[in-house]
Scaffold this active site. Structure first.
Site, mmCIF file in Angstrom:
data_model
loop_
_atom_site.group_PDB
_atom_site.id
_atom_site.type_symbol
_atom_site.label_atom_id
_atom_site.label_comp_id
_atom_site.label_asym_id
_atom_site.label_seq_id
_atom_site.Cartn_x
_atom_site.Cartn_y
_atom_site.Cartn_z
ATOM 1 N N CYS A 314 0.796 -1.245 0.000
ATOM 2 C CA CYS A 314 0.000 0.000 0.000
ATOM 3 C C CYS A 314 0.825 1.291 0.000
ATOM 4 O O CYS A 314 0.557 2.175 -0.821
ATOM 5 C CB CYS A 314 -0.990 0.021 1.156
ATOM 6 S SG CYS A 314 -1.365 -1.551 1.908
ATOM 7 N N ARG A 343 6.362 -11.525 5.517
ATOM 8 C CA ARG A 343 5.757 -11.371 6.840
ATOM 9 C C ARG A 343 6.274 -12.462 7.757
ATOM 10 O O ARG A 343 6.418 -13.608 7.344
ATOM 11 C CB ARG A 343 4.233 -11.464 6.739
ATOM 12 C CG ARG A 343 3.662 -10.328 5.922
ATOM 13 C CD ARG A 343 2.153 -10.387 5.871
ATOM 14 N NE ARG A 343 1.657 -9.363 4.962
ATOM 15 C CZ ARG A 343 0.393 -9.254 4.598
ATOM 16 N NH1 ARG A 343 -0.498 -10.104 5.066
ATOM 17 N NH2 ARG A 343 0.015 -8.294 3.771
ATOM 18 N N GLN A 361 1.086 -11.059 -3.293
ATOM 19 C CA GLN A 361 -0.329 -10.697 -3.195
ATOM 20 C C GLN A 361 -0.823 -10.245 -4.554
ATOM 21 O O GLN A 361 -0.086 -9.535 -5.262
ATOM 22 C CB GLN A 361 -0.490 -9.504 -2.265
ATOM 23 C CG GLN A 361 -0.495 -9.833 -0.799
ATOM 24 C CD GLN A 361 -0.806 -8.579 0.003
ATOM 25 O OE1 GLN A 361 -0.127 -7.571 -0.133
ATOM 26 N NE2 GLN A 361 -1.830 -8.645 0.824
ATOM 27 N N ASP A 363 -2.598 -7.742 -5.432
ATOM 28 C CA ASP A 363 -3.045 -6.560 -4.709
ATOM 29 C C ASP A 363 -3.607 -5.501 -5.654
ATOM 30 O O ASP A 363 -3.199 -5.431 -6.808
ATOM 31 C CB ASP A 363 -1.812 -5.980 -4.002
ATOM 32 C CG ASP A 363 -2.180 -5.313 -2.696
ATOM 33 O OD1 ASP A 363 -3.373 -5.175 -2.404
ATOM 34 O OD2 ASP A 363 -1.239 -4.920 -1.975
ATOM 35 N N HIS A 365 -5.171 -1.207 -5.273
ATOM 36 C CA HIS A 365 -5.680 -0.092 -4.473
ATOM 37 C C HIS A 365 -6.499 0.811 -5.358
ATOM 38 O O HIS A 365 -6.094 1.114 -6.472
ATOM 39 C CB HIS A 365 -4.516 0.663 -3.826
ATOM 40 C CG HIS A 365 -3.796 -0.190 -2.830
ATOM 41 N ND1 HIS A 365 -2.632 -0.834 -3.131
ATOM 42 C CD2 HIS A 365 -4.131 -0.552 -1.560
ATOM 43 C CE1 HIS A 365 -2.259 -1.544 -2.080
ATOM 44 N NE2 HIS A 365 -3.140 -1.405 -1.112
ATOM 45 N N LYS A 445 -14.853 -4.263 6.098
ATOM 46 C CA LYS A 445 -14.362 -5.071 4.981
ATOM 47 C C LYS A 445 -15.290 -6.225 4.643
ATOM 48 O O LYS A 445 -16.124 -6.630 5.447
ATOM 49 C CB LYS A 445 -12.979 -5.632 5.312
ATOM 50 C CG LYS A 445 -12.980 -6.536 6.535
ATOM 51 C CD LYS A 445 -11.674 -7.285 6.697
ATOM 52 C CE LYS A 445 -11.746 -8.208 7.908
ATOM 53 N NZ LYS A 445 -10.663 -9.162 7.987
ATOM 54 N N HIS A 491 -8.479 -1.297 -0.360
ATOM 55 C CA HIS A 491 -7.488 -2.356 -0.589
ATOM 56 C C HIS A 491 -8.280 -3.558 -1.070
ATOM 57 O O HIS A 491 -9.345 -3.833 -0.525
ATOM 58 C CB HIS A 491 -6.777 -2.802 0.688
ATOM 59 C CG HIS A 491 -6.192 -1.724 1.505
ATOM 60 N ND1 HIS A 491 -4.851 -1.475 1.511
ATOM 61 C CD2 HIS A 491 -6.756 -0.849 2.362
ATOM 62 C CE1 HIS A 491 -4.607 -0.484 2.357
ATOM 63 N NE2 HIS A 491 -5.751 -0.076 2.886
#
Ligand SMILES: [Zn+2]
Ligand SMILES: [Zn+2]
Length: 616
Positions: A314, A343, A361, A363, A365, A445, A491
């Protein structure tokens, strides 16, 4: 017991005024309260739990009869069965498990009554002390003053709240499954105990179905198939939780990534690439060093400056947003990246591709105006359903998580965002459950769990509204009125992590990937050396059509080559003998449907191309 004739042993216990009690309890035997009694059937969730808990007592009794020196600890029912932890020097062997099972069957046949007893705490301590059951003594000493309840079946006595079955003959179909080490009270400073897992069902048929499903899960294990099909590995030299993608796994990943990128580009997204590390300061601004530190690795020193391996993408996308002035006309901005993050996970929880330390990911945005929020969420939902559907996932469990106790942002924004999420789900006709208070502190979410062929649910897709990062990074856009406003940030991930999604795919398809994903789509099998030239002609025709093909030109019998291609789960085999080479045909064999007969090569190519296009 009044009013109840149950020779089939279907009724295990009762519920009186909301409390579960033994059938032999006073409440069940007093006729005047009979009206308030609900009988608990073995096939109800409570009944099944009592059956399993009672089977765990039965197992402990069998263990004590066979190994009188072993000490008993605790043995609860769990989601799909039960376990019991014993203090024993060595782990139970498979032979020992069989012996225990046999003894359990004998105890069931004895149909020994199961009796509840109540003792004062002191008397119970004295009794277990005399039996040298020091774990029970320790548990009782931790209980509040008063009486404790015990259950006795024959010579076996266990401390227990109950309720339990009336006699051992109520236990029916059970199976001991496996063993594991477990620390007393889950604390690794304590002694290691030997745990036996087992399960019990009301009928042999239900038990058999469950055991078949376990067998099927074992067969589909992505770690086993990953090795057999040479897709990926995890090596000690590299480190735990870090994945090596082998050529065939990498080819599948490329197909998944290409599809993902193409679909994003044609659905209004732009693609980004960002680095794997960034200055630690960036993570101070984003707040990750506060609220996400436990999942981050230690900073890296580069020329006296601290850098951080990224746990998220992000802040990078946000930094790109900030490279320019943005106007209301530029929004929504949809940026997607296959971003690799790192992580920290404890080594004990790592599991194949499903739980790792480095993963990619899928991902994205989205920066939008408040008036665009609902439409954006709706189109993400459409997109999610489309992408997941391409892999055959059409059943979901969907959760909407709302404001937790600790949160940032205004109540008004939370309400708007939660309404937008729920409206979008309703508009798409997607059923969902509300998880009150389970949202992240920065916004509500939607989580989507996909159901695989074995009906197992896997958390993959997520859509999260974020009020926090736009604030922390002071994001803005110029409104129609020339004033500055803060955009809303979303996200979003569809597959979640490529590694995990790939692991799920391997298990979902049992390694037999659909043609469009299969690393080798076609295997050409010449019957003898004489057809090798023809096989070369065939492969060049297939390659021209972008079909992934290989030739097995080894000097082996055709039956052997077919078996091997079948083991590799290759969708199509093109078998070419003398007759086919002369006629310019192939004998086509499908891994599932078997022999499809002789076809011209053009027809075979058309068929394969259609299956690729249809993603079957
Ligand atoms: Zn118990
Ligand atoms: Zn993000």
């Amino acid at each position: 017991m009044k009013g109840l004739q149950d020779n089939s042993k279907e009724i295990l216990a009762a519920r009186v005024n909301g409390r579960l009690v033994d059938l032999k309890s006073r409440q069940c035997e007093e006729p005047d309260v009979e009206e308030g009694i609900e009988w608990v059937n073995v096939s109800s969730p409570e009944g099944l739990e009592i059956l399993r808990h009672s089977t765990s007592h039965l197992m402990a009794q069998a263990v004590k009869e066979l190994y009188p020196d072993v000490k008993i600890t605790i043995g609860p029912a769990i989601e799909e069965g039960f376990y019991y932890d014993f203090d024993k020097e060595r782990p139970f062997t498979n032979e020992e498990l069989l012996k225990i099972e046999e003894r359990m069957t004998a105890i069931v046949k004895r149909d020994t009554p199961v009796e509840r007893m109540e003792l004062s705490r002191e008397d119970a301590v004295k009794m277990f002390d005399g039996m040298k059951e020091n774990y029970k003594v320790e548990i009782i000493k931790d209980l509040p003053e008063g009486t404790v309840s015990l259950y006795r079946q024959g010579d076996f006595i266990d401390l227990c709240r109950g309720p339990h079955i009336p006699s051992t003959g109520y236990v029916r179909s059970f199976k001991l499954l496996n063993t594991a080490g477990a620390y007393w009270r889950g604390d690794e400073k304590n002694r290691m105990l030997q745990r036996i897992y087992g399960t019990a069902f009301p009928t042999q048929e239900a038990l058999d179905n469950y055991l078949n499903k376990l067998e099927e899960i074992k067969k589909r294990d992505h770690r086993k198939l990953g090795r057999e099909l040479d897709l990926f590995s995890i090596q000690d030299e590299i480190g735990a939780g870090l994945i090596l993608w082998h050529p065939k796994g990498a080819l599948i990943r490329k197909t998944i990534e290409d599809f993902w990128k193409d679909e994003h580009l044609s659905n209004g997204y732009q693609l980004l690439y960002t680095p794997h590390v960034a200055k630690l300061d960036l993570w101070n601004t984003s707040g990750h060093t506060d609220f996400y530190r436990a999942n981050m690795y230690a900073p890296i020193d580069i020329e006296g400056q601290e850098f951080q391996l990224k746990p998220m993408n992000c802040p990078f996308h946000i930094t790109i947003y900030k490279t320019k002035m943005r106007s209301y006309r530029d929004l929504p901005i949809r940026w997607a990246e296959l971003g690799t993050v790192y992580r920290y996970e404890r080594s004990g929880v790592l599991h194949g591709l499903l739980r790792v330390r480095g993963f990619t990911q899928d991902d994205a945005h989205i920066f939008c105006r408040p008036d665009q929020l609902e439409k954006e969420i709706a189109s993400i939902l459409d997109f999610t359903v489309y992408i997941l559907g391409a892999y055959g996932f059409t059943n979901y469990d969907i959760y909407l998580s709302t404001r937790p106790e600790k949160y940032v942002g205004s109540l008004e924004n939370w309400d708007k965002a939660t309404t937008a999420l729920s409206n979008a789900l309703k508009a798409k006709g997607l059923e969902f459950q509300v998880d009150p208070g389970e949202g992240v502190f920065y916004g509500p979410k939607i989580d989507i769990k996909i159901k695989d062929v074995l009906d197992r649910a896997w958390q993959c897709s997520t859509i999260q509204v974020d009020f926090n990062l736009p604030e922390r990074f002071a994001l803005s856009y110029t409104g129609e009125d020339g004033l500055q406003y803060q955009p809303i940030m979303l996200h979003r991930a569809l597959m979640g992590s490529l590694e995990r999604f790939f692991g799920i795919l391997v298990e979902h398809y049992a390694g037999a990937f659909p043609v469009w994903i299969a690393p080798v789509q076609v295997k050409i099998l010449p019957i003898t050396d004489k057809q090798n030239v023809y096989a070369e002609e065939l492969i060049s025709l297939l390659k021209k059509e972008n079909i992934r093909a290989e030739i097995d030109s080894r000097n082996e019998k055709i039956g052997f080559k077919i078996r091997e291609a079948q083991m590799e789960k290759i969708p199509y085999m093109l078998i070419a003998g003398n007759r086919e080479a002369e006629a310019g045909t192939v004998s086509l064999r499908h891994r599932r449907d078997g022999d499809k007969g002789a076809l011209t090569i053009t027809t075979a190519i058309e068929m394969i191309k259609k299956d690729i296009a249809d993603r079957v």
